[in-house]
Write a protein that holds these residues in place. Sequence first.
Motif, PDB file in Angstrom:
ATOM      1  N   ALA A   1       1.031  -1.214  -0.460  1.00  0.00           N
ATOM      2  CA  ALA A   1       0.300  -0.230   0.298  1.00  0.00           C
ATOM      3  C   ALA A   1       1.159   0.951  -0.066  1.00  0.00           C
ATOM      4  O   ALA A   1       2.213   1.277   0.522  1.00  0.00           O
ATOM      5  CB  ALA A   1      -0.859   0.284   1.563  1.00  0.00           C
ATOM      6  N   ASP A   2      -0.113   2.175  -0.180  1.00  0.00           N
ATOM      7  CA  ASP A   2       1.252   3.097  -0.048  1.00  0.00           C
ATOM      8  C   ASP A   2       1.895   3.872   0.842  1.00  0.00           C
ATOM      9  O   ASP A   2       1.215   3.632   2.173  1.00  0.00           O
ATOM     10  CB  ASP A   2      -0.239   4.735  -0.704  1.00  0.00           C
ATOM     11  N   GLN A   3       2.975   4.372   1.291  1.00  0.00           N
ATOM     12  CA  GLN A   3       3.711   4.637   3.118  1.00  0.00           C
ATOM     13  C   GLN A   3       2.154   6.220   3.664  1.00  0.00           C
ATOM     14  O   GLN A   3       3.740   6.915   3.996  1.00  0.00           O
ATOM     15  CB  GLN A   3       4.794   5.289   2.366  1.00  0.00           C
ATOM     16  N   ASP A   4       1.245   6.355   2.904  1.00  0.00           N
ATOM     17  CA  ASP A   4       0.972   6.938   3.584  1.00  0.00           C
ATOM     18  C   ASP A   4      -0.424   7.134   4.710  1.00  0.00           C
ATOM     19  O   ASP A   4      -0.613   5.633   5.173  1.00  0.00           O
ATOM     20  CB  ASP A   4      -0.358   8.198   2.434  1.00  0.00           C
TER      21      ASP A   4
ATOM     22  N   ASP B   1      -4.126   7.056   3.744  1.00  0.00           N
ATOM     23  CA  ASP B   1      -4.804   6.142   3.769  1.00  0.00           C
ATOM     24  C   ASP B   1      -4.377   4.909   3.553  1.00  0.00           C
ATOM     25  O   ASP B   1      -4.482   3.533   3.586  1.00  0.00           O
ATOM     26  CB  ASP B   1      -4.968   6.651   2.203  1.00  0.00           C
ATOM     27  N   GLY B   2      -3.075   4.210   3.506  1.00  0.00           N
ATOM     28  CA  GLY B   2      -2.138   3.328   3.305  1.00  0.00           C
ATOM     29  C   GLY B   2      -2.132   2.323   4.211  1.00  0.00           C
ATOM     30  O   GLY B   2      -3.059   1.595   4.302  1.00  0.00           O
ATOM     31  N   SER B   3      -1.522   2.928   5.165  1.00  0.00           N
ATOM     32  CA  SER B   3      -2.077   2.442   6.547  1.00  0.00           C
ATOM     33  C   SER B   3      -3.588   1.862   7.439  1.00  0.00           C
ATOM     34  O   SER B   3      -3.816   0.793   7.526  1.00  0.00           O
ATOM     35  CB  SER B   3      -2.063   3.046   8.201  1.00  0.00           C
ATOM     36  N   HIS B   4      -4.416   3.211   6.310  1.00  0.00           N
ATOM     37  CA  HIS B   4      -6.043   2.440   6.802  1.00  0.00           C
ATOM     38  C   HIS B   4      -6.587   1.296   6.589  1.00  0.00           C
ATOM     39  O   HIS B   4      -7.105   0.336   6.197  1.00  0.00           O
ATOM     40  CB  HIS B   4      -7.309   3.638   5.922  1.00  0.00           C
ATOM     41  N   ILE B   5      -5.807   0.806   5.036  1.00  0.00           N
ATOM     42  CA  ILE B   5      -5.647  -0.402   3.896  1.00  0.00           C
ATOM     43  C   ILE B   5      -5.369  -1.463   4.623  1.00  0.00           C
ATOM     44  O   ILE B   5      -5.845  -2.518   4.980  1.00  0.00           O
ATOM     45  CB  ILE B   5      -5.114  -0.194   2.846  1.00  0.00           C
ATOM     46  N   LYS B   6      -4.710  -1.577   5.578  1.00  0.00           N
ATOM     47  CA  LYS B   6      -3.552  -2.256   5.617  1.00  0.00           C
ATOM     48  C   LYS B   6      -4.357  -2.757   7.320  1.00  0.00           C
ATOM     49  O   LYS B   6      -4.211  -3.965   7.168  1.00  0.00           O
ATOM     50  CB  LYS B   6      -2.129  -2.100   6.287  1.00  0.00           C
TER      51      LYS B   6
ATOM     52  N   PHE C   1       0.657  -2.073  15.358  1.00  0.00           N
ATOM     53  CA  PHE C   1       0.055  -1.010  14.120  1.00  0.00           C
ATOM     54  C   PHE C   1      -0.821  -0.115  14.013  1.00  0.00           C
ATOM     55  O   PHE C   1      -1.020   0.667  14.298  1.00  0.00           O
ATOM     56  CB  PHE C   1       0.471  -2.575  13.298  1.00  0.00           C
ATOM     57  N   ILE C   2      -1.567  -0.486  15.408  1.00  0.00           N
ATOM     58  CA  ILE C   2      -2.766  -0.391  16.169  1.00  0.00           C
ATOM     59  C   ILE C   2      -2.641   0.496  16.612  1.00  0.00           C
ATOM     60  O   ILE C   2      -2.776   1.980  15.968  1.00  0.00           O
ATOM     61  CB  ILE C   2      -3.405  -0.769  16.639  1.00  0.00           C
ATOM     62  N   ASN C   3      -1.090   1.018  17.507  1.00  0.00           N
ATOM     63  CA  ASN C   3      -1.795   2.476  18.622  1.00  0.00           C
ATOM     64  C   ASN C   3      -0.134   3.203  17.773  1.00  0.00           C
ATOM     65  O   ASN C   3      -0.259   3.900  18.917  1.00  0.00           O
ATOM     66  CB  ASN C   3      -1.049   1.820  19.547  1.00  0.00           C
TER      67      ASN C   3
END
Length: 394
Positions: A49-52, A54-59, A180-182
Amino acid sequence: MINIRNLRLCDGLQENAEIQNIKKILGLQHGKEYDNVKSLRYGHLMIMADQDHDGSHIKGLLINLLHSFWPSLLKVPEFVQEFITPIVKATQKNSNNVISFYNMPEYEGLGTSNGKEGAEYFVDLDKHKKDFVWADNEDGEAIELAFSKKKIEARKTWLRALQAGTYFDSNEKHIPYHDFINKELILFSMVDLQRSIPSKVDGLKPGQRKILFCAFMKPIFQEVKVAQFSGYVSEHSAYHHGEASLVGTIIGMAQNFVGSNNISNLLYPSGQFGTRQMGGKDHASGRYIYTKLTPITHHLFNKADELLLNYLSEDGQSIEPTWYLPIIPMVLVNGSEGIGTGWSMRRVLSPVTFQGSHEHSRIRLQSSSINRQYHHQRKGESKPHSPRLPQAEK
């Protein structure tokens, strides 16, 4: 990809193309417990995923999917992985020496990398591959905290406790799910709130503020195509998202049918900008409609107040301020709505008056106060009287 937690198969889950494709590609069987990957078609699930944010949201959504239906797979060593790319690359002048950074506020998407860079990433695969690991029950609790509708109040406490400077160290080879979550997903949640909930100061969301900033900077006194103006906004305000969303926001700021904007549409609608019957969704394409600043916009956002504004900087360019200083509270005048992480807002007010009650003081907006002295000589503040509305939650 959607948040599938607390959803049933009959809620459209079977019709979600992304989820069905993941099940088909991996060979997942609904309700099956996995202690190894021998029965799957692939031994790993790598998230690229993108390193932004929104990429974190996809993960996070993918991890949430597995935890909801196949939680045992999260405990299989090295099954869930991610592939990271540099966020910023620095090149020394007159040298081929390149230094890559993975923890910076700026970002670039996967599409920014060229073929040569992509080959370099895969040559050094161990450097760019990270393994998610299940440590203990704290991991499952963290995933539920971020995505369960039953954890709304706990999620608010989680967000309030965020400390400045929080990030996940990209040098770590293994990523516990709770880290990852926190340390990563929580940053998306905060950005999501900033995007979704308008400021009390000017009543604008960041996207709307970028549009108004560019409208003043250009300035658009003559009509310009909405599609053309969206390109100008994207170029001059460091807008990092899809232009379709930007066009939709511009159109929303120009709509003037009953129920759209009370006192003023900040932009002028020239063409078909939608009707009340369809809630504005029947507007024409941005290629065929025009807009410009309305005369009242310059009165609401007085030019003399610009010295008080705190302009932001991104990608080396000066962009919109933290917020504008309208001479009246636009968040009350036009109302606003948005759904963020943990919080939501919906405020729809009468275009004529703000009616008070025994619980809420009456708001008085006197004509003499509609000038630059509004910010220095406020008569008082209170909450408008409006029926309680159900709170939505993402």
